[in-house]
Design a protein around this motif. Structure first.
Motif, short mmCIF file in Angstrom:
data_model
loop_
_atom_site.label_atom_id
_atom_site.label_comp_id
_atom_site.label_asym_id
_atom_site.label_seq_id
_atom_site.Cartn_x
_atom_site.Cartn_y
_atom_site.Cartn_z
N LEU A 99 0.84 -1.22 0.00
CA LEU A 99 0.00 0.00 0.00
C LEU A 99 0.87 1.26 0.00
N THR A 100 1.91 1.25 0.80
CA THR A 100 2.82 2.41 0.86
C THR A 100 3.47 2.64 -0.50
N ALA A 101 3.93 1.54 -1.12
CA ALA A 101 4.59 1.67 -2.42
C ALA A 101 3.63 2.22 -3.48
N GLU A 102 2.40 1.70 -3.48
CA GLU A 102 1.42 2.16 -4.48
C GLU A 102 1.06 3.64 -4.29
N ALA A 103 0.82 4.00 -3.01
CA ALA A 103 0.48 5.41 -2.72
C ALA A 103 1.63 6.31 -3.18
N GLY A 104 2.87 5.88 -2.88
CA GLY A 104 4.04 6.64 -3.30
C GLY A 104 4.07 6.84 -4.81
N GLN A 105 3.80 5.78 -5.57
CA GLN A 105 3.81 5.88 -7.03
C GLN A 105 2.75 6.84 -7.54
N GLU A 106 1.56 6.67 -6.98
CA GLU A 106 0.45 7.53 -7.45
C GLU A 106 0.73 9.01 -7.17
N ILE A 107 1.23 9.27 -5.97
CA ILE A 107 1.52 10.68 -5.63
C ILE A 107 2.65 11.22 -6.52
N ALA A 108 3.66 10.39 -6.75
CA ALA A 108 4.78 10.83 -7.58
C ALA A 108 4.33 11.13 -9.01
N ALA A 109 3.36 10.35 -9.50
CA ALA A 109 2.93 10.53 -10.89
C ALA A 109 1.98 11.72 -11.06
N CYS A 110 1.49 12.21 -9.93
CA CYS A 110 0.49 13.28 -9.99
C CYS A 110 1.11 14.60 -10.47
N SER A 111 0.48 15.31 -11.42
CA SER A 111 1.11 16.52 -11.95
C SER A 111 0.27 17.78 -11.79
N ASP A 112 -0.84 17.69 -11.08
CA ASP A 112 -1.56 18.94 -10.82
C ASP A 112 -2.26 18.86 -9.46
N LEU A 113 -2.57 20.03 -8.96
CA LEU A 113 -3.09 20.12 -7.59
C LEU A 113 -4.47 19.47 -7.44
N LYS A 114 -5.23 19.49 -8.49
CA LYS A 114 -6.58 18.90 -8.43
C LYS A 114 -6.52 17.38 -8.22
N THR A 115 -5.65 16.74 -9.02
CA THR A 115 -5.47 15.28 -8.87
C THR A 115 -4.89 14.95 -7.50
N LEU A 116 -4.02 15.81 -7.02
CA LEU A 116 -3.40 15.57 -5.71
C LEU A 116 -4.47 15.59 -4.61
N GLU A 117 -5.40 16.52 -4.72
CA GLU A 117 -6.47 16.62 -3.74
C GLU A 117 -7.33 15.34 -3.78
N ALA A 118 -7.54 14.85 -5.00
CA ALA A 118 -8.32 13.61 -5.14
C ALA A 118 -7.59 12.44 -4.47
N LEU A 119 -6.26 12.44 -4.56
CA LEU A 119 -5.48 11.39 -3.91
C LEU A 119 -5.56 11.52 -2.39
N ARG A 120 -5.52 12.79 -1.92
CA ARG A 120 -5.63 12.99 -0.47
C ARG A 120 -6.95 12.41 0.04
N VAL A 121 -8.05 12.68 -0.70
CA VAL A 121 -9.35 12.17 -0.31
C VAL A 121 -9.35 10.64 -0.34
N LYS A 122 -8.70 10.13 -1.39
CA LYS A 122 -8.67 8.67 -1.55
C LYS A 122 -7.99 7.98 -0.36
N PHE A 123 -6.86 8.59 0.10
CA PHE A 123 -6.13 7.93 1.20
C PHE A 123 -6.58 8.38 2.58
N LEU A 124 -6.75 9.71 2.75
CA LEU A 124 -6.96 10.23 4.10
C LEU A 124 -8.38 10.73 4.34
#
Ligand code: DAH
Length: 345
Positions: A8-33
């Motif tokens: 899970l840590t590795a996957e989250a790390g990959q997804e966050i690293a691949a993210c290139s805009d703030l909107k997608t990042l917010e979606a990832l925050r919601v997804k995890f936290l």
């Protein structure tokens, strides 16, 4: 165990690293936290776990939450800074550019350059002399008598410093560029032709046509057979170069102690072409300089052999030339440092 925290840590790390805009990042925050996110789900499962599993899953979940929070935070900083100044986002090629401000020579420097350049073209060499002068060079050697009014302290700035060569005399701020004639005649053996720009000082009250400091340009040519016709030809060539081919010129008899004969030079008014207007005061002519044949008494003062040389000399005011050329009616504007005025030239 139901949760593979390493994966899970590795996957989250990959997804966050691949993210290139703030909107997608917010979606990832919601997804995890987020409230309905992965970590909420993991914590919610704790009560259903066995006594051995509980602490392991609790510890894994805490570590995952800390790691994801840290990665999200770091990524957010990167995306925010690149969106305000990063190359991919900050250059809008459709915006007008910011041109660097480039300065240029002051109008008076340009005129000095132009006038000296015109004489250099005719074979003259640019020279200079000091602004602090002796009374001898500024007056005596130029045949200006001891009782001449221009020697008065109302007309000349005297310094408190004594002249080391002349007992009882003080140095002064030169009131004309003519004393450089004396220095150059002592320095060079004729033939020579020099053009000398520089500042001069007079204790005049400042008004539209007077200043306590202004600029002059002095010319001097000495050889064995210089005639008045050389003076006329030289100054005609100069005036036409500076004011245009159609400019007419006249020599008006005048008196200067250091030249004999002496004249003042007028040019036909460039505004009305001689008909008479407000610039020339209805005269049709504009006075531009003084000139003449070097007075033999000046040659005597510098120790030249009697009768050997003849020469021509002339002197003009730089501010006056600039005012005539560009129709400027107040001398003060040259030193007010008003960029709206200066950038016109
Ligand atoms: N020195 C004179 C002045 O300040 C100008 C001048 C007149 C210079 C005639 C000359 C000359 O060399 O020949 O008014």
């Amino acid at each position: 165990m139901r949760w593979d925290f390493e994966k899970l840590t590795a996957e989250a790390g990959q997804e966050i690293a691949a993210c290139s805009d703030l909107k997608t990042l917010e979606a990832l925050r919601v997804k995890f936290l987020g409230r309905k996110g992965l970590l909420t789900e993991i914590y919610a499962s704790l009560p259903t776990l066995s006594a051995e599993e509980k602490p392991l899953v609790g510890k894994g979940a805490n570590e995952l939450r800390n790691k994801v929070t840290q990665l999200l935070e770091e990524k957010k900083n990167i995306l925010e800074s690149s969106s305000s100044s990063g190359p991919a986002h900050s250059i809008d090629v459709s915006l007008p550019g910011v041109a660097p401000l480039v300065g240029h020579a002051h109008i008076l420097s340009q005129i000095v350059e132009e006038i000296c350049g015109a004489f250099e073209h005719l074979g003259f060499v640019v020279q200079d002399g000091p602004e602090i002068e002796t009374e001898f060079n500024n007056f005596t050697a130029l045949n200006i008598p001891a009782d001449h009014p221009s020697r008065d302290s109302f007309d000349t700035f005297y310094l408190e410093t004594p002249d080391p060569d002349q007992k009882g005399r003080n140095l002064l701020l030169r009131s004309q560029t003519s004393p450089v004639q004396i220095r150059l005649m002592k320095q060079f053996k004729p033939p020579f032709a020099v053009i000398v720009p520089g500042k001069v000082y007079r204790p005049d009250a400042v008004d539209a046509s007077h200043s306590f400091v202004f600029h002059q340009i002095e010319g001097l040519l000495v050889d064995e057979d210089i005639k008045f016709s050389d003076l006329k030809g030289l100054l005609t060539a100069f005036c036409q170069r500076l004011f245009g081919d159609k400019t007419r010129m006249r020599f008006r008899p005048h008196y200067f102690p250091f030249t004999e004969p002496s004249a003042e030079v007028d040019i036909s008014c460039y505004i009305c072409d001689g008909k008479g207007c407000s610039v020339c005061g209805k005269k049709g002519w504009l006075e531009i300089m003084g000139c003449g044949m070097v007075n033999p008494k000046v040659f005597e003062a510098v120790g030249y052999p009697k009768g050997k040389y003849t020469g021509l000399a002339f002197g003009m005011g730089v501010e006056r030339m600039a005012m005539l050329k560009y129709g400027i009616n107040d001398i003060r504007i040259f030193s007010e440092n008003d960029v709206r005025f200066l950038k016109q030239f």
